[in-house]
Scaffold this motif. Structure first.
Motif: not given
Length: 589
Positions: A281-286, A400-408, A427-429, A497-504
């Motif tokens: 997904g999109e980076p969120y405040r790394p 699974e419409n809102l997926v938060v993944t944190v890489f440490v 973000l959701p579909v 294919v999940r990212e390009i189907a996400s809401m803005d």
């Protein structure tokens, strides 16, 4: 150093949780995956991008699939294209036969219908001037069509002869020297004249609306077929049965499917160096933080702090993260078991990123995934640029419409500690995909008049839409047979294919859950690092203070201007401040 930061646990894809967590729904039957499959029947542009990425470009590694199964999306995308190609061929054939039956009069509608399609395209651009231009164009086209139909009616009421209107616009005339009086076999052709011209005109005036009505019926059948697929074959109960998926008898599909299944869940992630986190997904405040490792002041004179490795620090973080799965006491085991907090489904694992470039073939990259343990042992301490080890923490909310993944990632070098935290969010579909069930049910339960009107509105664009569909199908086939993708060197994923189907945009509820998941995880990560440093005899006050300050939004790796709720460069929103610019995630919207 042990082989694993997280002890191996039995249980298959979702191992048993030692802290009584609740395993998340299996990605192959998630709601997000079902909506993505439905979207392949709704949006041709989205379907084409899915097929191009996963099927045409056979050399590309599949992006990690968080909360869905990409093989099922591809299977439905290929089936949706086959269905659409069949309907497109039928519609073009109907236009051809109808034009023959009406001696070419039906074909005269193709130009104004093309202009109507252009007007619809201009209206969707959103520009006020283009919308006004589209309105003018639509008015002009419909006035022209109405005047033409009025001319046909007037011609039919004049003394049994088609009149001047037919002489100008139709391929037969009322006074032709050849004696032609209509389409042979339908017009009561008579070489001697007589009453043949009047019969031909009357039959023509009946045939044109009947043929057009047949086209409208065909369009209605096409729309009904698509609605039945979504409402019946892709309903939640049917989707849970994977054996009901469409079957594509193709060696290429079988080969691609097996590769995707192996790649999308692999802990060894092969990436494109320009987009290493594709799929998350999109980076969120790394953010990142570096501090000097200094001995604690309370240590004795003869005591020295213990050296800490990257694995030692991360190993102390893992139990604190796993403890987030345990609900607070609720008075009884039954009440505690009924807690629905998605943190109970939190997944903690390790992953290693290596670039896809350099492997001679995609299958050789698959062989490297079998050596994950060796890659993990080497990457966790080396601090390399290309091969990187991360602790990966994931929470899938809203089915699974809102997926938060944190890489440490932790790195110690030269008496310094570097902590890197890279949160990403899916973000959701898209809303139209989420509304697929409701729209299909509304169409199927509509009255015959409502279905007829909807089909009538869609008929003007049916021919050119069918031509575009066939053109895209031919172009895709041409890229497969001439691109040489099967023998090319492997590449990292270009899109998910999940990212390009996400809401803005996310709703306020999505934002609240996103912030809660992220802040909770980051607090545990900081707490785990702090405990590891303290137990080893290192000073922690500076680290804890700066970590809280940085994580709350003071400093980021890369930031943009503040927005209402921005999760990247595509207009996502978050009140916490700027995000990092990311690749576009909105295909076909």
């Amino acid at each position: 150093m042990t082989d694993h930061l997280i002890p191996p646990q039995p249980g298959g894809d979702h191992p048993a949780d030692p802290r009584d967590g609740r395993p998340p729904v299996h990605p192959s039957i998630s709601e997000a995956g079902r909506l993505l499959c439905a979207g392949t029947y709704l949006d041709g542009s989205y379907r084409d991008r899915v097929i191009d990425e996963l099927y045409v470009h056979e050399e590309r590694i599949a992006a990690p699939s968080y909360g869905f199964d990409a093989t099922r999306v591809l299977a439905h995308a290929l089936r949706a294209r086959r269905v659409e190609l069949a309907w497109a061929a039928g519609i073009i054939g109907a236009w051809f036969v109808g034009s023959l039956l009406t001696s070419g009069a039906l074909a005269l509608l193709l130009v104004p219908f093309l202009l109507l399609s252009l007007a619809n395209w201009l209206r969707r651009r959103g520009n006020p001037f283009l919308r006004f231009l589209a309105f003018v164009l639509r008015v002009y086209v419909w006035l022209t069509v109405l005047l033409g139909l009025l001319g046909l009616l007037l011609a039919g009421t004049m003394s049994g002869s088609p009149g001047g209107f037919f002489d100008d616009f139709l391929p037969f005339g009322s006074g032709s020297s050849s004696g032609y009086r209509g389409y042979d076999g339908y017009s009561g052709y008579s070489g001697s004249g007589g009453g043949g011209s009047g019969d031909s005109t009357a039959l023509f005036l009946w045939l044109l609306p009947l043929v057009f009505a047949g086209l409208v019926t065909l369009v209605a059948l096409q729309r009904g077929h698509g609605a039945r697929i979504v409402s019946r074959e892709l309903n939640p109960t049917r989707y849970a049965d994977q054996s009901a998926d469409p079957v594509t008898e193709s060696p290429r599909f079988a080969r691609v499917r097996d590769r995707i299944r192996d790649e999308q869940r692999s802990a060894l992630i092969m990436y494109d160096i320009n987009e290493p986190f594709t799929g998350a997904g999109e980076p969120y405040r790394p953010w990142q933080l570096s501090v000097e490792l200094r001995p604690r002041d309370d240590l004795g004179v003869d005591c020295k702090p213990q050296p800490v490795s990257n694995a030692d620090i991360l190993r102390r973080v893992v139990p604190l993260l796993q403890a987030l799965r345990v609900p607070s006491p609720h008075g009884s085991p039954q009440a505690q078991a009924g807690v629905l907090d998605r943190l109970r489904e939190l997944v903690v694992d390790e992953c290693v990123f290596i670039p896809a470039a350099g492997f001679p073939h995609r299958d050789r990259a698959g062989q490297a995934r079998a050596q994950f343990t060796a890659h993990r042992l080497g990457a966790v301490e080396e601090g390399g640029e290309r091969r990187r080890h991360f602790l990966r923490i994931r929470v899938g909310g809203w089915d699974e419409n809102l997926v938060v993944t944190v890489f440490v990632r932790v790195h110690t070098q030269g008496g310094m500690l570097m902590l890197e935290v890279a949160p990403h969010v899916l973000l959701p579909v898209r809303t139209d995909f989420q509304n697929a069930d409701a729209e299909a049910q509304r169409f199927l339960n509509n009255t015959w008049l409502g279905k007829a009107v909807a089909a009538l509105v869609a008929t003007p664009g049916s021919f050119w839409g069918a031509v575009a569909t066939l053109g895209r199908g031919v172009a895709s086939w041409w890229r497969i047979v001439t691109g040489g993708h099967g023998g090319a060197r492997p590449e990292g994923p270009r899109l998910s294919v999940r990212e390009i189907a996400s809401m803005d945009d996310g709703s306020l509820f999505h934002l609240m859950d996103l912030d809660r998941y992220l802040k909770t995880i980051q607090d545990r990560v900081v707490g785990g690092v702090t405990v590891a440093l303290h137990e080893a005899g290192w000073h922690t006050a500076e680290f804890a203070q700066r970590a809280v300050h940085v994580a709350e939004g003071a400093t980021f790796i890369q930031s943009v201007s503040n927005s209402a709720f921005s999760v990247g460069g595509t207009g996502h929103h978050n009140t916490a401040g700027g995000g990092t610019s990311g690749k576009g995630s909105n295909g076909g919207k």
